[in-house]
Design a protein around this motif. Structure first.
Motif, PDB file in Angstrom:
ATOM      1  N   SER A  51       0.858  -1.175   0.000  1.00 51.14           N
ATOM      2  CA  SER A  51       0.000   0.000   0.000  1.00 51.14           C
ATOM      3  C   SER A  51       0.896   1.227   0.000  1.00 51.14           C
ATOM      4  CB  SER A  51      -0.892  -0.013   1.235  1.00 51.14           C
ATOM      5  OG  SER A  51      -1.602   1.200   1.341  1.00 51.14           O
ATOM      6  N   ILE A  52       0.777   2.046  -1.021  1.00 50.07           N
ATOM      7  CA  ILE A  52       1.717   3.148  -1.184  1.00 50.07           C
ATOM      8  C   ILE A  52       1.588   4.172  -0.047  1.00 50.07           C
ATOM      9  CG2 ILE A  52       2.371   5.075  -2.663  1.00 50.07           C
ATOM     10  CD1 ILE A  52       3.221   2.276  -3.647  1.00 50.07           C
ATOM     11  N   THR A  57       2.681  -4.017   3.771  1.00 48.78           N
ATOM     12  CA  THR A  57       3.045  -5.038   2.790  1.00 48.78           C
ATOM     13  C   THR A  57       2.397  -6.376   3.128  1.00 48.78           C
ATOM     14  OG1 THR A  57       5.049  -5.612   4.033  1.00 48.78           O
ATOM     15  CG2 THR A  57       5.263  -3.956   2.292  1.00 48.78           C
ATOM     16  N   TYR A  58       2.324  -7.215   2.118  1.00 53.44           N
ATOM     17  CA  TYR A  58       1.767  -8.566   2.297  1.00 53.44           C
ATOM     18  C   TYR A  58       2.503  -9.485   1.350  1.00 53.44           C
ATOM     19  CZ  TYR A  58      -1.468 -12.459   2.437  1.00 53.44           C
ATOM     20  OH  TYR A  58      -2.003 -13.703   2.581  1.00 53.44           O
ATOM     21  N   TYR A  59       2.740 -10.709   1.814  1.00 53.69           N
ATOM     22  CA  TYR A  59       3.455 -11.697   1.007  1.00 53.69           C
ATOM     23  C   TYR A  59       2.711 -13.012   0.975  1.00 53.69           C
ATOM     24  CZ  TYR A  59       7.314  -8.431   1.634  1.00 53.69           C
ATOM     25  OH  TYR A  59       8.102  -7.307   1.646  1.00 53.69           O
ATOM     26  N   ALA A  60       2.771 -13.665  -0.163  1.00 54.98           N
ATOM     27  CA  ALA A  60       2.283 -15.033  -0.236  1.00 54.98           C
ATOM     28  C   ALA A  60       3.201 -15.922   0.593  1.00 54.98           C
ATOM     29  CB  ALA A  60       2.271 -15.502  -1.694  1.00 54.98           C
ATOM     30  N   ASP A  61       2.643 -16.984   1.137  1.00 56.18           N
ATOM     31  CA  ASP A  61       3.436 -17.879   1.981  1.00 56.18           C
ATOM     32  C   ASP A  61       4.644 -18.448   1.232  1.00 56.18           C
ATOM     33  OD1 ASP A  61       0.607 -19.307   3.804  1.00 56.18           O
ATOM     34  OD2 ASP A  61       1.790 -17.490   4.136  1.00 56.18           O
ATOM     35  N   SER A  62       4.486 -18.643  -0.052  1.00 59.79           N
ATOM     36  CA  SER A  62       5.546 -19.275  -0.841  1.00 59.79           C
ATOM     37  C   SER A  62       6.802 -18.413  -0.951  1.00 59.79           C
ATOM     38  CB  SER A  62       5.039 -19.616  -2.243  1.00 59.79           C
ATOM     39  OG  SER A  62       4.555 -18.442  -2.885  1.00 59.79           O
TER      40      SER A  62
END
Length: 122
Positions: A51-52, A57-62
């Motif tokens: 989100s600017i 931030t968000y990350y995929a588990d992978s």
């Protein structure tokens, strides 16, 4: 509105790459920018988003713990630092922008880049 990815390439497993997403035609403020990837025969997968306005931030588990997303608002550019790359990270990586909200659902994104190929050899 234009998004242009760069920085892809061929790297050995365990190596690193940094992808860039340069945006033009709109101001970053209020947008969420995400990285997606798509390998042959697979669906497009959300990798990370930011989100600017507040740098959430968000990350995929992978990719959690290996990839880092960041933004340089003065340059209207978002980066994806990819460390400890694995062969399964091989894909075309796309950046995308959405005006409201955030998340990793591709259908929610309004603008897309052309993609950059990342290939990780074993």
């Amino acid at each position: 509105v234009q998004l242009v990815e760069s920085g892809g390439g061929l790297v050995q497993a365990g190596g690193s790459l940094t992808l860039s997403c340069a945006a033009s035609g709109f101001t970053f403020d209020g947008y969420a920018i995400a990285w997606f990837r798509q390998a042959p025969g697979n669906e497009r997968e959300g990798v990370s988003c930011i989100s600017i306005n507040d740098n959430t931030t968000y990350y995929a588990d992978s990719v959690k713990g290996r990839f880092t997303i960041s933004s340089d608002n003065a340059k209207n550019t978002v980066y994806l630092q990819m460390n400890r790359l694995k062969p399964e990270d091989t894909a075309v990586y796309y950046c995308a922008a959405r005006r409201y909200g955030w998340g990793l659902r591709a259908a929610d994104y309004d603008y897309w880049g052309q993609g950059t190929q990342v290939t990780v050899s074993s």
